[in-house]
Design a protein around this motif. Sequence first.
Motif, short mmCIF file in Angstrom:
data_model
loop_
_atom_site.label_atom_id
_atom_site.label_comp_id
_atom_site.label_asym_id
_atom_site.label_seq_id
_atom_site.Cartn_x
_atom_site.Cartn_y
_atom_site.Cartn_z
N VAL A 253 76.67 48.08 35.75
CA VAL A 253 76.59 49.46 36.24
C VAL A 253 77.92 49.85 36.90
CG1 VAL A 253 75.38 51.06 37.78
CG2 VAL A 253 74.12 49.21 36.64
N PRO A 254 78.69 50.73 36.28
CA PRO A 254 79.94 51.21 36.89
C PRO A 254 79.64 51.93 38.21
CG PRO A 254 79.89 51.74 34.56
CD PRO A 254 78.50 51.29 34.93
N LEU A 255 80.40 51.60 39.27
CA LEU A 255 80.08 52.14 40.59
C LEU A 255 81.22 52.93 41.22
CD1 LEU A 255 78.31 52.25 43.20
CD2 LEU A 255 79.49 50.14 43.90
N PHE A 256 82.42 52.36 41.27
CA PHE A 256 83.45 52.86 42.18
C PHE A 256 84.82 52.69 41.56
CE2 PHE A 256 86.25 52.55 45.92
CZ PHE A 256 85.73 53.48 46.82
N LEU A 257 85.63 53.74 41.65
CA LEU A 257 87.03 53.68 41.21
C LEU A 257 87.93 54.05 42.38
CD1 LEU A 257 89.43 53.71 39.14
CD2 LEU A 257 88.87 56.13 38.75
N CYS A 258 88.93 53.22 42.62
CA CYS A 258 89.94 53.55 43.62
C CYS A 258 91.25 53.86 42.88
CB CYS A 258 90.15 52.39 44.59
SG CYS A 258 91.36 52.74 45.90
N ALA A 259 91.66 55.11 42.92
CA ALA A 259 92.93 55.52 42.33
C ALA A 259 93.95 55.66 43.46
CB ALA A 259 92.77 56.85 41.60
N THR A 260 95.20 55.36 43.16
CA THR A 260 96.22 55.31 44.21
C THR A 260 97.32 56.32 43.97
OG1 THR A 260 95.80 52.93 44.43
CG2 THR A 260 97.79 53.79 45.49
N VAL A 261 97.73 56.99 45.04
CA VAL A 261 98.91 57.86 45.01
C VAL A 261 99.96 57.20 45.88
CG1 VAL A 261 99.84 60.15 45.54
CG2 VAL A 261 97.51 59.92 44.67
N GLY A 262 100.87 56.46 45.24
CA GLY A 262 101.91 55.75 45.97
C GLY A 262 101.54 54.29 46.22
N ALA A 277 88.06 62.53 35.34
CA ALA A 277 87.31 63.01 34.16
C ALA A 277 86.56 61.86 33.50
CB ALA A 277 88.27 63.67 33.17
N VAL A 278 87.22 60.71 33.39
CA VAL A 278 86.57 59.52 32.83
C VAL A 278 85.45 59.05 33.74
CG1 VAL A 278 86.88 57.09 32.21
CG2 VAL A 278 88.62 58.77 31.56
N ALA A 279 85.75 58.96 35.03
CA ALA A 279 84.77 58.43 35.98
C ALA A 279 83.50 59.28 36.02
CB ALA A 279 85.40 58.35 37.37
N LYS A 280 83.68 60.59 35.97
CA LYS A 280 82.53 61.49 36.08
C LYS A 280 81.58 61.38 34.88
CE LYS A 280 83.50 62.47 40.06
NZ LYS A 280 82.70 61.79 41.09
N LEU A 281 82.11 60.93 33.75
CA LEU A 281 81.25 60.73 32.58
C LEU A 281 80.22 59.64 32.84
CD1 LEU A 281 83.90 60.76 29.69
CD2 LEU A 281 82.23 62.56 30.22
N GLY A 283 79.25 58.70 36.20
CA GLY A 283 78.67 58.77 37.54
C GLY A 283 79.34 57.86 38.56
N ILE A 284 80.63 57.65 38.41
CA ILE A 284 81.36 56.74 39.29
C ILE A 284 81.93 57.49 40.49
CG2 ILE A 284 83.44 55.27 39.44
CD1 ILE A 284 83.03 54.60 36.48
N TRP A 285 81.80 56.92 41.68
CA TRP A 285 82.41 57.46 42.89
C TRP A 285 83.92 57.22 42.80
CZ3 TRP A 285 79.83 58.63 47.93
CH2 TRP A 285 80.75 58.92 48.96
N VAL A 286 84.72 58.26 43.00
CA VAL A 286 86.18 58.13 42.94
C VAL A 286 86.76 58.31 44.34
CG1 VAL A 286 88.33 59.00 41.97
CG2 VAL A 286 86.24 59.02 40.59
N HIS A 287 87.48 57.30 44.79
CA HIS A 287 88.21 57.39 46.05
C HIS A 287 89.70 57.45 45.75
CE1 HIS A 287 89.30 56.94 50.25
NE2 HIS A 287 90.18 56.02 49.88
#
Length: 525
Positions: A253-262, A277-281, A283-287
């Motif tokens: 079950v995909p849960l959480f994505l942490c994307a980084t700026v810097g 856009a990928v994560a929302k397909l 239901g993943i929480w994006v931080h």
Amino acid sequence: MGSLPANNFESMSLCSQNPLDPDEFRRQGHMIIDFLADYYKNVEKYPVRSQVEPGYLKKRLPESAPYNPESIETILEDVTNDIIPGLTHWQSPNYFAYFPSSGSIAGFLGEMLSTGFNVVGFNWMSSPAATELESIVMNWLGQMLTLPKSFLFSSDGSSGGGGVLQGTTCEAILCTLTAARDKMLNKIGRENINKLVVYASDQTHCALQKAAQIAGINPKNFRAIATSKATNFGLSPNSLQSTILADIESGLVPLFLCATVGTTSSTAVDPIGPLCAVAKLHGIWVHIDAAYAGSACICPEFRHFIDGVEDADSFSLNAHKWFFTTLDCCCLWVKDSDSLVKALSTSPEYLKNKATDSKQVIDYKDWQIALSRRFRSMKLWLVLRSYGIANLRTFLRSHVKMAKHFQGLIGMDNRFEIVVPRTFAMVCFRLKPAAIFRKKIVEDDHIEAQTNEVNAKLLESVNASGKIYMTHAVVGGVYMIRFAVGATLTEERHVTGAWKVVQEHTDAILGALDGKTTTIHEILD
């Protein structure tokens, strides 16, 4: 400094003064301010990286605490003689290591006010001003970043979002991951926790992995997706999508994505919009972790790096890194504060009160891990008011300009190369293989490894001099030296001087290599 024999009852009279006597506080406080002002005035005279050996302090201090009181004069003398030699001077204008921990008069004095009031603002009732000021400054800063209104407090409470000051990014990520975990487990059942998967790039800060461990995510379900030079070490949306699909195929079950700026290694920027856009397909929480670079996004020319944040669930930056606010001060915004509160709240009888029951106030204890909390908003408030948006932008731009200057100096010396593109105020460079092996024959498969070794030797030589301090990273197998501009006292002359130090040590290392018939390893040893 030393211990006196115990059982000396006469000494009790020596400490009859109240520990918070206002007049004595004023006297000692003035001494501390003068001491620190002198420290800042002379800070560039100290070796930037501490030159002591492990265990040095144990040899200087007694084995037990003093039985009788000692004067502040004596204590400050020991600070000068014993503590300062063991400091790495993060506020030195010649400090270019890690990421900055930029200070300011406003940040320092705000910390003094916060510490001086010494309130424990776990809920609104415990200190209303602490809670309300935090909500206000988080909205101020969110507006400066042009964050979507869904991340800000609304006067009628309709948005559901808002901001909170955490200690560090580690805490911010753990809180949001815990909220995402509970939200998902409430849907699929608590017994399915071992199916949850966390996603990031191989450049993401280790704070995410620690948070996943604490939150009970199966270590086998932590995905550090490979990046490459082709994407400047940003996370590819296609790579994310294929990894997610493979996990779903395996029953996870995909849960959480942490994307980084810097990112820490190279200040790489993950493409937030496409990743969301990928994560929302699924239901993943994006931080969005913008611990370092988020501060720069108050400048219009850098704001585009967080385009797409409107589709994320949470966003954080560290004001104690590059926003002139003393440690610790991590700013976290969430869209769905209710998820955070449900995951982190407790309501013991001894904390119940009419304000909380009214549902008209925020109890920040329910937005964080700990119960007790510091009055962090005071120092951020002072920074925002004392400098204003215009000056804060000017400070940040000056650091970027100095980084560009350093990049230009590198470009004029053909022995060096920029390893990854400069995005903000950090330059990643190295001594080129051609400069190292110009008079040596080395097998191709050994060139990169030995180039890395020479660059590591160069960095250690520079840092050991005490003149400047830089740190390193390895991306794509390449060892590179990181030059991060951001110390508040740094001026262009310090950047120019730092480059001269690098060149001097390079000359010495390459001079040792020239004309030798021995191997590179023998030279390095």
